[in-house]
Write an enzyme that holds these catalytic residues in place. Sequence first.
Site, mmCIF file in Angstrom:
data_model
loop_
_atom_site.group_PDB
_atom_site.id
_atom_site.type_symbol
_atom_site.label_atom_id
_atom_site.label_comp_id
_atom_site.label_asym_id
_atom_site.label_seq_id
_atom_site.Cartn_x
_atom_site.Cartn_y
_atom_site.Cartn_z
ATOM 1 N N GLN A 43 2.085 -6.182 -3.283
ATOM 2 C CA GLN A 43 2.604 -6.295 -1.913
ATOM 3 C C GLN A 43 3.929 -5.565 -1.716
ATOM 4 O O GLN A 43 4.583 -5.176 -2.665
ATOM 5 C CB GLN A 43 2.812 -7.758 -1.498
ATOM 6 C CG GLN A 43 1.570 -8.376 -0.941
ATOM 7 C CD GLN A 43 0.822 -9.120 -1.990
ATOM 8 O OE1 GLN A 43 1.393 -9.789 -2.796
ATOM 9 N NE2 GLN A 43 -0.478 -9.010 -1.969
ATOM 10 N N ASP A 58 0.808 -1.215 0.000
ATOM 11 C CA ASP A 58 0.000 0.000 0.000
ATOM 12 C C ASP A 58 0.842 1.267 0.000
ATOM 13 O O ASP A 58 0.458 2.286 0.558
ATOM 14 C CB ASP A 58 -0.981 -0.003 1.199
ATOM 15 C CG ASP A 58 -1.774 -1.294 1.249
ATOM 16 O OD1 ASP A 58 -2.292 -1.687 0.199
ATOM 17 O OD2 ASP A 58 -1.835 -1.923 2.318
ATOM 18 N N THR A 118 3.361 -12.798 3.143
ATOM 19 C CA THR A 118 2.437 -13.377 2.173
ATOM 20 C C THR A 118 3.164 -14.535 1.489
ATOM 21 O O THR A 118 4.351 -14.753 1.714
ATOM 22 C CB THR A 118 1.930 -12.295 1.194
ATOM 23 O OG1 THR A 118 0.901 -12.858 0.373
ATOM 24 C CG2 THR A 118 3.042 -11.749 0.320
ATOM 25 N N LYS A 172 1.986 1.949 -5.129
ATOM 26 C CA LYS A 172 2.530 1.367 -6.364
ATOM 27 C C LYS A 172 1.590 1.597 -7.530
ATOM 28 O O LYS A 172 2.019 1.872 -8.642
ATOM 29 C CB LYS A 172 2.744 -0.148 -6.207
ATOM 30 C CG LYS A 172 3.864 -0.509 -5.251
ATOM 31 C CD LYS A 172 4.009 -1.999 -5.128
ATOM 32 C CE LYS A 172 2.809 -2.671 -4.502
ATOM 33 N NZ LYS A 172 2.591 -2.353 -3.077
ATOM 34 N N GLY A 180 -4.218 -4.886 -3.525
ATOM 35 C CA GLY A 180 -5.221 -3.895 -3.897
ATOM 36 C C GLY A 180 -4.547 -2.588 -4.218
ATOM 37 O O GLY A 180 -3.676 -2.135 -3.490
ATOM 38 N N HIS A 181 -4.893 -2.030 -5.342
ATOM 39 C CA HIS A 181 -4.351 -0.731 -5.721
ATOM 40 C C HIS A 181 -5.517 0.246 -5.859
ATOM 41 O O HIS A 181 -6.524 -0.107 -6.462
ATOM 42 C CB HIS A 181 -3.715 -0.792 -7.124
ATOM 43 C CG HIS A 181 -2.461 -1.606 -7.197
ATOM 44 N ND1 HIS A 181 -1.603 -1.777 -6.161
ATOM 45 C CD2 HIS A 181 -1.912 -2.257 -8.247
ATOM 46 C CE1 HIS A 181 -0.577 -2.514 -6.555
ATOM 47 N NE2 HIS A 181 -0.745 -2.825 -7.819
ATOM 48 N N THR A 182 -5.348 1.433 -5.330
ATOM 49 C CA THR A 182 -6.352 2.465 -5.581
ATOM 50 C C THR A 182 -5.766 3.431 -6.596
ATOM 51 O O THR A 182 -4.643 3.899 -6.426
ATOM 52 C CB THR A 182 -6.703 3.217 -4.285
ATOM 53 O OG1 THR A 182 -7.072 2.244 -3.310
ATOM 54 C CG2 THR A 182 -7.848 4.180 -4.496
HETATM 55 P P1 IMP Z 1 -2.246 -12.999 2.553
HETATM 56 O O1 IMP Z 1 -1.412 -12.473 1.440
HETATM 57 O O2 IMP Z 1 -3.721 -12.764 2.365
HETATM 58 O O3 IMP Z 1 -1.921 -14.435 2.879
HETATM 59 O O4 IMP Z 1 -1.880 -12.168 3.873
HETATM 60 C C1 IMP Z 1 -0.599 -12.230 4.475
HETATM 61 C C2 IMP Z 1 -0.184 -10.872 5.017
HETATM 62 O O5 IMP Z 1 0.068 -9.999 3.921
HETATM 63 C C3 IMP Z 1 -1.245 -10.175 5.853
HETATM 64 O O6 IMP Z 1 -0.596 -9.402 6.849
HETATM 65 C C4 IMP Z 1 -1.948 -9.263 4.869
HETATM 66 O O7 IMP Z 1 -2.570 -8.179 5.475
HETATM 67 C C5 IMP Z 1 -0.756 -8.837 4.029
HETATM 68 N N1 IMP Z 1 -1.113 -8.422 2.667
HETATM 69 C C6 IMP Z 1 -1.410 -9.213 1.635
HETATM 70 N N2 IMP Z 1 -1.653 -8.489 0.528
HETATM 71 C C7 IMP Z 1 -1.490 -7.206 0.883
HETATM 72 C C8 IMP Z 1 -1.569 -5.969 0.145
HETATM 73 O O8 IMP Z 1 -1.826 -5.902 -1.058
HETATM 74 N N3 IMP Z 1 -1.332 -4.837 0.867
HETATM 75 C C9 IMP Z 1 -0.991 -4.881 2.177
HETATM 76 N N4 IMP Z 1 -0.906 -5.994 2.890
HETATM 77 C C10 IMP Z 1 -1.140 -7.158 2.242
HETATM 78 MG MG MG Z 2 -2.774 -2.233 -1.559
#
Ligand code: IMP
Ligand code: MG
Length: 442
Positions: A223, A13, A238, A16, A40-42
């Site tokens: 990420q 976040d 992740t 990017k 997620g990208h805004t």
């Molecule tokens: P997972 O990727 O859903 O397995 O989550 C693992 C960790 O990565 C958690 O702390 C999530 O909140 C974090 N995470 C996964 N994708 C994102 C992202 O796009 N932005 C921020 N945190 C993320």
């Molecule tokens: Mg994001």
Amino acid sequence: MPAVVIIGGQWGDEGKGRTVDFHSQYCSVIARYSAGNNAGHTIMNDQGKFALHVIPAGIFRSDKICIIGHGVVIDPAVVLGEIQGLEDRGVSTKNLRISRNANVIMPWHPIIDKGDELLRGDLAIGTTGTGTGPAFHDKVARTGIRIADLLDAERFAERLRPVIEYKNRILIGLYGLEPLDYEEVYENYLNFGDRLRPYADDTALLVQEAHADGKMILLEGAQGSLLDLDTGTYPYVTSSVPASIAAGGPAGVGLGPTAVEKVIGVYKAYQTRVGNGPMPTEIFGQEAEDIRQGGGGVAGTGEFGTTTGRARRIGWFDGVLARHTAAINGITSIALTRLDTLSHAEEVKICTGYEIGGITINTMPATLWGMEQAKPIYENMPGWGEDVSEVRRLADLPVNARNFVKAIESLIGVSIDMISVGPERDQAIVTRDIFGTVIETK
Ligand code: IMP
Ligand code: MG
């Protein structure tokens, strides 16, 4: 022309999406190479405000090819929903290509994702619950189902039947849940396959051809690097394979590492984290809330997850971790985002080292225990106390803001070439472009 990777330098976040949206004007191909719809990208541009999860942020430029590479895990319902949402708002997806070799997020993956989190209890990771982690788990276990499987009824039946039997034993035995119905899953996913067929392609070949033709390719990271399996804050990370760091970029789309010449690291002027795990510079109370709500920036751009809506944890800029991620990714240029969000602060802080058990260090502790014990050592700097969202030249930034940027730059030791001062496409100060051309002398 070289390939360029854009990568998050913190816990995700960082902005990017907007950085890719900006730099994609110079590139012919924009490709996602890892992660799933946990990302997620805004993006805010002249077409409106959009939340993207799997489709590359280059989709808003109709003359570009957008690729979802084989390193991404794809939830068909999510990507089809995103395609529909974009088309409904007049954004064409005709140049979107999806790798036939990408693994699919299947219906048991989100169930297992949430079930495992419950079983972890106090040690929960705080995943997004999207099934991304379990989909990568199946990929490395070699039981994954790929997009190509959904395009071939017979092959899909062959792949699906043994996996669903195996997974149902887990759903029943481990979580005490109802089994999934084979026929229903088969019909649903075959139907998804039909709808994805026009987009499915040999995307590795596409990027290789584009590279051979001298076209510029932008590899869009999802990420942040601190969520990487090997180099992040394991196990609070992740599960992307290839890695969510820059080295995963070429691997995740089908290029060799020599194709990548530049790595743009995106860092927020402070930092955030969603989910659990250590964050040495975390702040709480009103100080954190002011930043979370958007600080001096634009209302409605606060720190809440694009994917899950969760309130993000907030912390001051961590120079120790920033240096770590710059090294891990081989970052050659930095985009510093959301400077405007700190405009309200009387004082801003940068963490320059940690104190652990009476010892001062300035590198990332190797263990989780060390990360949890680390107490930040701060350099306190006066805030600038004025709105910077209309500033477009470095020279026009208040001197305290310039000093803050300079301090971050010298701490990381990499040039900051872009500073964003608001969410809109043009709300940026660019001092050096993607080709290395100096636009404004520092
Ligand atoms: P997972 O990727 O859903 O397995 O989550 C693992 C960790 O990565 C958690 O702390 C999530 O909140 C974090 N995470 C996964 N994708 C994102 C992202 O796009 N932005 C921020 N945190 C993320
Ligand atoms: Mg994001």
